[in-house]
Design an enzyme around this catalytic site. Sequence first.
Site, PDB file in Angstrom:
ATOM      1  N   HIS A 170       0.836  -1.203   0.000  1.00  0.00           N
ATOM      2  CA  HIS A 170       0.000   0.000   0.000  1.00  0.00           C
ATOM      3  C   HIS A 170       0.871   1.253   0.000  1.00  0.00           C
ATOM      4  CE1 HIS A 170       0.570  -1.437   4.180  1.00  0.00           C
ATOM      5  NE2 HIS A 170       0.808  -0.165   4.442  1.00  0.00           N
ATOM      6  N   TYR A 196      -3.467   3.574   2.140  1.00  0.00           N
ATOM      7  CA  TYR A 196      -4.487   3.113   1.194  1.00  0.00           C
ATOM      8  C   TYR A 196      -3.850   2.154   0.187  1.00  0.00           C
ATOM      9  CZ  TYR A 196      -7.551   6.799   2.951  1.00  0.00           C
ATOM     10  OH  TYR A 196      -8.325   7.587   3.767  1.00  0.00           O
ATOM     11  N   THR A 197      -4.644   1.207  -0.260  1.00  0.00           N
ATOM     12  CA  THR A 197      -4.183   0.254  -1.271  1.00  0.00           C
ATOM     13  C   THR A 197      -4.800   0.610  -2.613  1.00  0.00           C
ATOM     14  OG1 THR A 197      -4.051  -1.517   0.370  1.00  0.00           O
ATOM     15  CG2 THR A 197      -4.049  -2.163  -1.952  1.00  0.00           C
ATOM     16  N   CYS A 251      -8.985  -7.707   6.353  1.00  0.00           N
ATOM     17  CA  CYS A 251      -8.900  -6.243   6.343  1.00  0.00           C
ATOM     18  C   CYS A 251     -10.291  -5.670   6.564  1.00  0.00           C
ATOM     19  CB  CYS A 251      -8.322  -5.741   5.030  1.00  0.00           C
ATOM     20  SG  CYS A 251      -7.953  -3.961   5.023  1.00  0.00           S
TER      21      CYS A 251
END
Length: 343
Positions: free
Chosen positions: A138, A154-155, A309
Site C-alpha cells: 500500500h 491506502y491500497t 482487512c
Amino acid sequence: MNDHVLVLGSFLLTFTTLFVGSRFLNAKLEEAGYDFSRLILIGLEPKGDTTPALSKNNMPFSSTTIGYTHFVALALALASSAFIYLKFASPKRKPVLDPKVWQEFTLREKVVVSPNTAIYRFALRHPDDVLGLPIGQHISISAEINGKEIVRSYTPTSSDDNLGHFDLLIKSYEKGNISRYVSLLKIGDKVRVRGPKGFFKYSPTLAREIGMIAGGTGITPMLQIIRAALKNPTDRTRLSLIYANVNVEDILLKKELDDLVATYPDRFSVFYVLNNPPEGWTGGVGFVTKAQIEQYLPGTANDIKLLMCGPPPMMTAMKKHLAELNYPAPRTVSKLEDQVFLF
C-alpha cells in the site's frame, strides 16, 4: 544510456560483419564464375554446366544488381536493429514510488460508486510511467489538517499494468481525516504520496489457497490480489472471499466481483454478508460468523493463507472465530510467512 551504446555497438558490428562478408563472398563467387544474384535467386550453378561461363562482361545481372542486394541487406539490418532496440533497449521508466520521498500527484478523474465512496484516479508525471507498487502493498497519503500532518494508508485498486495513473477506492466519513480531505479534492488538485509500504507481497506460488475476510473498504487489498491472481494464466491459486457490509449499496464493485466469479468459477468464490439485507437476500445476515468462515474459507493448513482487512471491531471478532477454528493467531504486525495476515 548503457543500453543505447550496447545496441548501437551491436548494430555496427553486425552490419560491418555482414557487409564485409558479403563483399568477400561475392568476389570469390565471381572468381569462380558464379553470379551472386543467381546464387540467391536460383541456386548454385555448377561450373561444368552447359550455360556459358559468367564473367563481369556477360553476367545477366550487373553490378547494379549486386549493389541492390547490398542495399536490401542494409535495410534488413536496420529493420532488425530497430526492432531489437524497441523491444529490449527502449528506455523504460523506473517505478515512480520512492519509500523515502513524498511526491505530489494530480487528481485527474473521480468516479462515484456509492453515495459516500468514489474511485479517485491520480495522474503520474508521464503517460507511460508505472507506480511501482508490489501486489499486496500500500501507499501513504499525507495532508495538513487543522494545523497537523495526518497520514493514512491506502491500497490502490490499479496495478503496474495501468500506465500513467493509479486508482484509489476511498469511502469518505464525515469525521474522517484523510478520507474527507480526499473527497473534497477538485480535479487538478494534488495529494502527497509515499510508498510502497507493507509486509505482504503476492506471488503465484505463495499458497495453494487463499481465504479472505473483508469489511467495507477493506476490500481494496483483496481486490488488488484477486485481479492479479486471476489474470495470470499460470497462476492456479484458489481464492475465496467473505465480504461484509451494512447495506447492499455499500458492497463496493459488486458487479466486478460477480463477473470474476462467473468467469473463474473454479478459482474464485464470494459470500456476501449484510447487516441490513433487502427483501429476498440470499447471502449472510448480521455479522460474519464462525460457521460461515468454516463453510466458505479454507481450513487451517501449512499451504493456505487467510487475509483480513476491515474495521477494528470486526477484526477483533474475526480473531476470536479463527482461534476457535484452530487457526494460528495473527501477530500484532503481520509478516508474509504468517498463515493469518491482517492488513
